[in-house]
Scaffold this motif. Structure first.
Motif, PDB file in Angstrom:
ATOM      1  N   LEU A 224       0.734  -1.389  -0.131  1.00 15.84           N
ATOM      2  CA  LEU A 224      -0.020   0.041  -0.136  1.00 15.84           C
ATOM      3  C   LEU A 224       1.066   1.457   0.146  1.00 15.84           C
ATOM      4  CD1 LEU A 224      -2.746  -0.859   2.475  1.00 15.84           C
ATOM      5  CD2 LEU A 224      -3.032  -1.046  -0.096  1.00 15.84           C
ATOM      6  N   ARG A 225       1.862   1.175  -0.748  1.00 12.94           N
ATOM      7  CA  ARG A 225       2.849   2.573  -0.950  1.00 12.94           C
ATOM      8  C   ARG A 225       3.313   2.602  -2.383  1.00 12.94           C
ATOM      9  NH1 ARG A 225       5.038   3.814   4.003  1.00 12.94           N
ATOM     10  NH2 ARG A 225       4.795   2.409   5.642  1.00 12.94           N
ATOM     11  N   ASN A 226       3.444   3.874  -2.753  1.00  9.42           N
ATOM     12  CA  ASN A 226       3.590   4.210  -4.200  1.00  9.42           C
ATOM     13  C   ASN A 226       5.007   3.746  -4.293  1.00  9.42           C
ATOM     14  OD1 ASN A 226       1.457   5.333  -5.500  1.00  9.42           O
ATOM     15  ND2 ASN A 226       1.463   6.965  -4.229  1.00  9.42           N
ATOM     16  N   ALA A 227       5.290   2.319  -4.613  1.00  7.40           N
ATOM     17  CA  ALA A 227       6.438   1.760  -4.657  1.00  7.40           C
ATOM     18  C   ALA A 227       6.840   1.813  -5.978  1.00  7.40           C
ATOM     19  CB  ALA A 227       6.345   0.300  -4.155  1.00  7.40           C
ATOM     20  N   VAL A 228       8.146   1.512  -6.599  1.00  9.34           N
ATOM     21  CA  VAL A 228       8.735   1.356  -7.798  1.00  9.34           C
ATOM     22  C   VAL A 228       9.497   0.050  -7.934  1.00  9.34           C
ATOM     23  CG1 VAL A 228      10.174   2.167  -9.594  1.00  9.34           C
ATOM     24  CG2 VAL A 228       9.019   4.051  -8.190  1.00  9.34           C
ATOM     25  N   SER A 229       8.976  -0.717  -8.941  1.00  8.83           N
ATOM     26  CA  SER A 229       9.903  -2.163  -8.910  1.00  8.83           C
ATOM     27  C   SER A 229      10.978  -2.184  -9.815  1.00  8.83           C
ATOM     28  CB  SER A 229       8.944  -3.277  -9.627  1.00  8.83           C
ATOM     29  OG  SER A 229       8.873  -2.923 -10.938  1.00  8.83           O
ATOM     30  N   PRO A 230      11.949  -3.107  -9.710  1.00  9.45           N
ATOM     31  CA  PRO A 230      12.968  -3.054 -10.511  1.00  9.45           C
ATOM     32  C   PRO A 230      12.789  -2.879 -12.005  1.00  9.45           C
ATOM     33  CG  PRO A 230      13.330  -4.640  -8.668  1.00  9.45           C
ATOM     34  CD  PRO A 230      11.956  -3.970  -8.771  1.00  9.45           C
ATOM     35  N   ALA A 231      11.642  -3.488 -12.300  1.00  9.55           N
ATOM     36  CA  ALA A 231      11.295  -3.757 -13.681  1.00  9.55           C
ATOM     37  C   ALA A 231      10.735  -2.530 -14.380  1.00  9.55           C
ATOM     38  CB  ALA A 231      10.141  -4.787 -14.010  1.00  9.55           C
ATOM     39  N   GLY A 232      10.224  -1.503 -13.475  1.00  9.49           N
ATOM     40  CA  GLY A 232       9.520  -0.167 -13.695  1.00  9.49           C
ATOM     41  C   GLY A 232       8.088   0.124 -13.464  1.00  9.49           C
ATOM     42  N   ALA A 233       7.564  -1.101 -12.618  1.00  7.00           N
ATOM     43  CA  ALA A 233       6.026  -0.938 -12.426  1.00  7.00           C
ATOM     44  C   ALA A 233       5.989  -0.081 -11.305  1.00  7.00           C
ATOM     45  CB  ALA A 233       5.588  -2.369 -11.812  1.00  7.00           C
ATOM     46  N   LYS A 234       4.789   0.785 -11.240  1.00 12.30           N
ATOM     47  CA  LYS A 234       4.674   1.751 -10.272  1.00 12.30           C
ATOM     48  C   LYS A 234       3.545   1.944  -9.710  1.00 12.30           C
ATOM     49  CE  LYS A 234       8.421   4.945 -12.422  1.00 12.30           C
ATOM     50  NZ  LYS A 234       8.683   6.078 -13.006  1.00 12.30           N
ATOM     51  N   GLY A 235       3.421   2.599  -8.339  1.00 11.73           N
ATOM     52  CA  GLY A 235       2.237   2.878  -7.903  1.00 11.73           C
ATOM     53  C   GLY A 235       1.660   1.829  -6.877  1.00 11.73           C
ATOM     54  N   ILE A 236       0.527   1.703  -6.106  1.00 12.53           N
ATOM     55  CA  ILE A 236       0.186   0.918  -5.136  1.00 12.53           C
ATOM     56  C   ILE A 236      -0.350  -0.250  -6.099  1.00 12.53           C
ATOM     57  CG2 ILE A 236      -2.180   0.366  -4.048  1.00 12.53           C
ATOM     58  CD1 ILE A 236      -1.714   2.811  -2.506  1.00 12.53           C
ATOM     59  N   TRP A 237      -0.806  -0.437  -7.341  1.00  9.61           N
ATOM     60  CA  TRP A 237      -1.409  -1.218  -8.414  1.00  9.61           C
ATOM     61  C   TRP A 237      -0.150  -1.789  -9.004  1.00  9.61           C
ATOM     62  CZ3 TRP A 237      -5.440  -3.796  -6.773  1.00  9.61           C
ATOM     63  CH2 TRP A 237      -6.612  -3.414  -6.115  1.00  9.61           C
TER      64      TRP A 237
ATOM     65  N   ARG B  77      -0.211   6.545 -12.477  1.00  8.33           N
ATOM     66  CA  ARG B  77      -0.052   5.250 -11.630  1.00  8.33           C
ATOM     67  C   ARG B  77       0.089   5.433 -10.160  1.00  8.33           C
ATOM     68  NH1 ARG B  77       4.954   2.831 -15.030  1.00  8.33           N
ATOM     69  NH2 ARG B  77       5.572   4.905 -14.803  1.00  8.33           N
ATOM     70  N   TYR B  78       0.262   6.837  -9.971  1.00  7.19           N
ATOM     71  CA  TYR B  78       0.566   6.983  -8.535  1.00  7.19           C
ATOM     72  C   TYR B  78      -0.846   7.726  -7.895  1.00  7.19           C
ATOM     73  CZ  TYR B  78       5.605   6.650  -8.967  1.00  7.19           C
ATOM     74  OH  TYR B  78       6.949   6.136  -9.032  1.00  7.19           O
ATOM     75  N   HIS B  79      -1.788   7.732  -8.723  1.00  8.23           N
ATOM     76  CA  HIS B  79      -3.032   8.513  -8.427  1.00  8.23           C
ATOM     77  C   HIS B  79      -4.031   7.210  -7.962  1.00  8.23           C
ATOM     78  CE1 HIS B  79      -6.693  10.610  -8.414  1.00  8.23           C
ATOM     79  NE2 HIS B  79      -6.302  11.546  -8.766  1.00  8.23           N
ATOM     80  N   VAL B  80      -4.034   7.052  -6.593  1.00  5.76           N
ATOM     81  CA  VAL B  80      -4.702   6.088  -6.020  1.00  5.76           C
ATOM     82  C   VAL B  80      -5.996   5.554  -6.537  1.00  5.76           C
ATOM     83  CG1 VAL B  80      -5.163   4.649  -3.805  1.00  5.76           C
ATOM     84  CG2 VAL B  80      -3.202   6.186  -4.021  1.00  5.76           C
ATOM     85  N   GLU B  81      -6.786   6.576  -6.353  1.00  7.26           N
ATOM     86  CA  GLU B  81      -8.325   6.168  -7.091  1.00  7.26           C
ATOM     87  C   GLU B  81      -8.283   6.037  -8.283  1.00  7.26           C
ATOM     88  OE1 GLU B  81      -8.450   9.433  -3.698  1.00  7.26           O
ATOM     89  OE2 GLU B  81      -7.307   9.080  -5.488  1.00  7.26           O
ATOM     90  N   LYS B  82      -7.554   6.824  -9.286  1.00  6.37           N
ATOM     91  CA  LYS B  82      -7.619   6.494 -10.780  1.00  6.37           C
ATOM     92  C   LYS B  82      -6.944   5.161 -11.158  1.00  6.37           C
ATOM     93  CE  LYS B  82      -7.925  10.950 -12.665  1.00  6.37           C
ATOM     94  NZ  LYS B  82      -7.495  12.016 -13.469  1.00  6.37           N
ATOM     95  N   ALA B  83      -5.746   4.729 -10.182  1.00  6.10           N
ATOM     96  CA  ALA B  83      -5.001   3.409 -10.545  1.00  6.10           C
ATOM     97  C   ALA B  83      -5.974   2.306 -10.091  1.00  6.10           C
ATOM     98  CB  ALA B  83      -3.827   3.336  -9.875  1.00  6.10           C
ATOM     99  N   THR B  84      -6.867   2.590  -8.852  1.00  3.62           N
ATOM    100  CA  THR B  84      -7.622   1.237  -8.572  1.00  3.62           C
ATOM    101  C   THR B  84      -8.757   1.105  -9.603  1.00  3.62           C
ATOM    102  OG1 THR B  84      -7.341   2.047  -6.202  1.00  3.62           O
ATOM    103  CG2 THR B  84      -9.224   0.572  -6.882  1.00  3.62           C
ATOM    104  N   HIS B  85      -9.121   2.212 -10.094  1.00 12.55           N
ATOM    105  CA  HIS B  85     -10.288   2.140 -11.411  1.00 12.55           C
ATOM    106  C   HIS B  85      -9.590   1.353 -12.360  1.00 12.55           C
ATOM    107  CE1 HIS B  85     -13.992   3.943 -10.178  1.00 12.55           C
ATOM    108  NE2 HIS B  85     -13.192   5.079  -9.669  1.00 12.55           N
ATOM    109  N   ALA B  86      -8.451   1.739 -12.869  1.00  7.93           N
ATOM    110  CA  ALA B  86      -7.686   0.967 -13.932  1.00  7.93           C
ATOM    111  C   ALA B  86      -7.528  -0.570 -13.589  1.00  7.93           C
ATOM    112  CB  ALA B  86      -6.386   1.540 -14.109  1.00  7.93           C
ATOM    113  N   ALA B  87      -7.142  -0.912 -12.424  1.00  8.65           N
ATOM    114  CA  ALA B  87      -6.930  -2.261 -11.940  1.00  8.65           C
ATOM    115  C   ALA B  87      -8.146  -2.837 -12.099  1.00  8.65           C
ATOM    116  CB  ALA B  87      -6.517  -2.297 -10.363  1.00  8.65           C
ATOM    117  N   CYS B  88      -9.367  -2.313 -11.623  1.00  7.74           N
ATOM    118  CA  CYS B  88     -10.504  -3.018 -11.606  1.00  7.74           C
ATOM    119  C   CYS B  88     -10.832  -3.591 -13.112  1.00  7.74           C
ATOM    120  CB  CYS B  88     -11.950  -2.440 -11.375  1.00  7.74           C
ATOM    121  SG  CYS B  88     -11.767  -2.025  -9.589  1.00  7.74           S
ATOM    122  N   LYS B  89     -10.508  -2.478 -14.235  1.00  5.26           N
ATOM    123  CA  LYS B  89     -10.806  -2.945 -15.686  1.00  5.26           C
ATOM    124  C   LYS B  89      -9.870  -3.983 -16.075  1.00  5.26           C
ATOM    125  CE  LYS B  89     -11.911   1.968 -16.864  1.00  5.26           C
ATOM    126  NZ  LYS B  89     -11.557   3.046 -17.514  1.00  5.26           N
TER     127      LYS B  89
END
Length: 308
Positions: free
Chosen positions: A124-137, A158-170
């Protein structure tokens, strides 16, 4: 005489210690000991996790009669139960983000258990993965853009929690349409739908639990289930937090519409009576110090009412 008394005292102390430990070795005394330990600021005692009960993810049962599935779940429950620093911080974060995530999941028809996927992805943090994935999702750039998130040098939704959550749902809905299982949808979220479809076909498998996958995805769903079990009842796993120790949601703010350029977000923050740091905490998707906005797009900027 004095030495003899000291020796006797040490021997008696040893016997008492053994007696106390023996009394707490009985399973029926463990709950009482947990309660006593909590009052002394001892977070937990080390015992195996109880697996003699049903487990499920998004309404789909874990086959606990399958020794392999049972042992894989045991591993993730044990790791996350005794990974103290990470787990207790995850518990604290739930009150900040879960209410908003739960609301969006329900609106979009996604099982509530997927909020725990976000914990597995990023704590639940706006993390950055080694592969470049970003945000809570943890969206990759192309995937985020495909599902409607703006990603550039000044704005990264990707760091916008509400918008990223909507995108994850899709994203999850698309996987559910493809695989017909929420468990497989979660696995696909981790490894990609193409690779999962290929492994299902080549291995003649129909469920996640029958697949032989890469190590990360083989552990992934079990990790989500483990996180779910711990976070929905922390005290059952030895984590004792008072209400005031959880993190407060970032919900006391006003929205300011910006539809033009912003030369410097520091100036914007000062004008609105907050620090640049606070502006970025409430709007982490503003990834640059300015906003060019040649297309005059409208952005909603959160400005906290409490100035701190």
């Amino acid at each position: 005489m004095k030495k003899g008394l000291q020796l006797y005292t040490l021997i008696m102390a040893g016997f008492l210690t053994i007696a106390v430990l023996a009394s707490y070795s009985k399973k029926e005394d463990l709950d009482a000991y947990r309660s006593a330990a909590a009052t002394k600021n001892i977070p937990q005692i080390v015992t195996p996790i109880d697996l003699d009960r049903p487990f499920e993810f998004a309404g789909e049962q874990v086959p606990m009669d399958n020794f392999d599935a049972k042992e894989r779940l045991d591993r993730e429950l044990t790791v996350n139960t005794y990974w103290h620093s990470s787990t207790i911080l995850n518990i604290k974060q739930t009150t900040r983000y879960f209410p908003m995530i739960e609301k969006i999941l329900e609106e979009q028809g996604i099982p509530d258990d997927f909020k725990y996927l976000a914990v597995a992805e990023s704590s639940l943090r706006n993390a950055v993965s080694p592969a470049g994935a970003k945000g809570i999702w943890q969206f990759m750039k192309k995937t985020g853009e495909y599902y409607g998130l703006e990603v550039n040098k000044e704005v990264d939704e990707r760091y916008h929690v509400e918008k990223a959550t909507h995108a994850a749902c899709k994203y999850l809905k698309d996987y559910y349409k493809r695989f017909g299982s929420w468990t497989l949808s979660a696995a696909a979220y981790n490894m990609g739908g193409t690779r999962l479809a290929r492994d299902l076909k080549s291995q003649h498998a129909t469920t996640y639990y029958d697949l032989n996958l890469n190590q990360e995805t083989a552990r992934y769903v079990f990790r989500i289930i483990a996180i779910k079990e711990i976070l929905k009842d922390p005290r059952n796993f030895g984590f004792y937090l008072e209400e005031e120790e959880y993190y407060a949601p970032l919900e006391d703010y006003e929205s300011i519409t910006v539809d033009g350029a912003v030369e410097n977000w520091g100036d914007f923050a000062q004008k609105n009576g907050i620090s640049y740091r606070l502006l970025k905490i409430y709007n982490p998707w503003l990834v640059a110090s300015k906003l060019t906005n040649k297309g005059r797009k409208e952005y909603k900027i959160k400005v906290p009412r409490k100035k701190f």
